[in-house]
Design a protein around this motif. Structure first.
Motif, mmCIF file in Angstrom:
data_model
loop_
_atom_site.group_PDB
_atom_site.id
_atom_site.type_symbol
_atom_site.label_atom_id
_atom_site.label_comp_id
_atom_site.label_asym_id
_atom_site.label_seq_id
_atom_site.Cartn_x
_atom_site.Cartn_y
_atom_site.Cartn_z
ATOM 1 N N VAL A 97 0.894 -1.186 -0.075
ATOM 2 C CA VAL A 97 -0.135 0.116 0.058
ATOM 3 C C VAL A 97 0.974 1.249 0.079
ATOM 4 O O VAL A 97 0.567 2.412 -0.688
ATOM 5 N N THR A 98 1.980 1.311 0.960
ATOM 6 C CA THR A 98 2.831 2.429 0.550
ATOM 7 C C THR A 98 3.618 2.777 -0.430
ATOM 8 O O THR A 98 3.815 3.813 -0.983
ATOM 9 N N ILE A 99 4.143 1.530 -1.173
ATOM 10 C CA ILE A 99 4.713 1.603 -2.342
ATOM 11 C C ILE A 99 3.774 2.357 -3.443
ATOM 12 O O ILE A 99 4.218 3.211 -4.068
ATOM 13 N N VAL A 100 2.514 1.839 -3.696
ATOM 14 C CA VAL A 100 1.878 2.196 -4.495
ATOM 15 C C VAL A 100 1.134 3.687 -4.046
ATOM 16 O O VAL A 100 1.201 4.524 -5.249
ATOM 17 N N ALA A 101 0.989 4.019 -2.962
ATOM 18 C CA ALA A 101 0.645 5.303 -2.525
ATOM 19 C C ALA A 101 1.627 6.166 -2.982
ATOM 20 O O ALA A 101 1.405 7.440 -3.566
ATOM 21 N N PHE A 132 10.521 24.257 -6.093
ATOM 22 C CA PHE A 132 11.489 23.544 -5.056
ATOM 23 C C PHE A 132 10.854 22.834 -3.979
ATOM 24 O O PHE A 132 11.073 21.506 -3.670
ATOM 25 N N LEU A 133 9.571 23.118 -3.224
ATOM 26 C CA LEU A 133 8.737 22.368 -2.636
ATOM 27 C C LEU A 133 8.155 21.000 -3.308
ATOM 28 O O LEU A 133 8.164 19.987 -2.597
ATOM 29 N N ILE A 134 7.994 21.008 -4.428
ATOM 30 C CA ILE A 134 7.322 19.790 -5.060
ATOM 31 C C ILE A 134 8.551 18.957 -5.643
ATOM 32 O O ILE A 134 8.305 17.759 -5.150
ATOM 33 N N VAL A 135 9.617 19.403 -5.696
ATOM 34 C CA VAL A 135 10.853 18.456 -5.641
ATOM 35 C C VAL A 135 11.300 17.812 -4.295
ATOM 36 O O VAL A 135 11.389 16.752 -4.321
ATOM 37 N N VAL A 136 10.879 18.715 -3.144
ATOM 38 C CA VAL A 136 11.058 18.141 -2.022
ATOM 39 C C VAL A 136 10.179 16.842 -1.806
ATOM 40 O O VAL A 136 10.399 16.047 -1.185
ATOM 41 N N GLY A 137 8.866 17.201 -2.018
ATOM 42 C CA GLY A 137 7.921 16.161 -1.951
ATOM 43 C C GLY A 137 8.146 14.906 -2.888
ATOM 44 O O GLY A 137 7.969 13.848 -2.641
ATOM 45 N N LEU A 138 8.916 15.392 -4.107
ATOM 46 C CA LEU A 138 9.089 14.078 -4.967
ATOM 47 C C LEU A 138 10.048 13.293 -4.318
ATOM 48 O O LEU A 138 10.192 11.986 -4.286
ATOM 49 N N VAL A 139 11.211 14.027 -3.635
ATOM 50 C CA VAL A 139 12.034 13.201 -2.934
ATOM 51 C C VAL A 139 11.568 12.468 -1.578
ATOM 52 O O VAL A 139 11.720 11.182 -1.518
ATOM 53 N N PHE A 140 10.697 12.950 -0.907
ATOM 54 C CA PHE A 140 9.942 12.410 0.208
ATOM 55 C C PHE A 140 9.288 11.272 -0.506
ATOM 56 O O PHE A 140 9.145 10.045 -0.016
ATOM 57 N N ASN A 141 8.357 11.310 -1.380
ATOM 58 C CA ASN A 141 7.754 10.041 -2.046
ATOM 59 C C ASN A 141 8.827 8.926 -2.553
ATOM 60 O O ASN A 141 8.496 7.751 -2.183
ATOM 61 N N THR A 199 10.084 7.291 0.518
ATOM 62 C CA THR A 199 9.138 6.448 1.215
ATOM 63 C C THR A 199 8.935 5.185 0.266
ATOM 64 O O THR A 199 8.881 4.229 1.065
ATOM 65 N N ALA A 200 9.099 5.187 -0.933
ATOM 66 C CA ALA A 200 8.632 4.069 -1.845
ATOM 67 C C ALA A 200 9.881 2.908 -1.757
ATOM 68 O O ALA A 200 9.769 1.953 -1.459
#
Length: 123
Positions: A75-79, A101-110, A113-114
């Motif tokens: 579920v975590t990987i898919v989300a 910049f914040l979108i890129v930070v979010g991409l890094v967090f995603n 997480t995956a």
């Protein structure tokens, strides 16, 4: 060693706070028009879709702590991948440097997480 579930929950909280920071900065900088999203007039369907997308990290905090392994791993990987792709597609639509910049930070967090969920193997 810190429990993997706590680390995943922390990553989801960090992602949500990054999204909220972008929203707050957008309001204070004046880079928004009330009632619009992405330059389009907001409709109930658009607002519902936005609410559902923003709820994913919040729900994942709880699921990360409560759903049994190995289901929560998948579920975590898919989300995380879903949100990564959603934000990647939306990246060019943001005109401000801080938003990008914040979108890129979010991409890094995603991505983290995956990756973290992918590497999760119980002992």
């Amino acid at each position: 060693m810190t429990d993997k579930r706590i680390i995943l929950s922390g990553l989801w909280v960090s992602l949500m706070l990054t999204y909220l920071l972008g929203d707050v900065l957008r309001i204070f900088s004046g880079d928004f028009v009330a009632g619009e999203i992405g330059g389009m007039e907001g409709t109930p369907v658009i607002w519902m879709a936005a609410a559902l997308m923003m709820l994913i990290p919040i729900v994942m905090v709880v699921l990360s702590l409560t759903v049994r392994y190995p289901l929560i791993r998948w579920v975590t990987i898919v989300a995380a991948i879903l949100l990564f792709l959603f934000n990647l597609v939306g990246l060019p639509t943001y005109p401000s440097l801080y938003d990008k910049f914040l979108i890129v930070v979010g991409l890094v967090f995603n991505g983290v997480t995956a990756w973290y969920a992918w590497k999760w193997v119980t002992s």
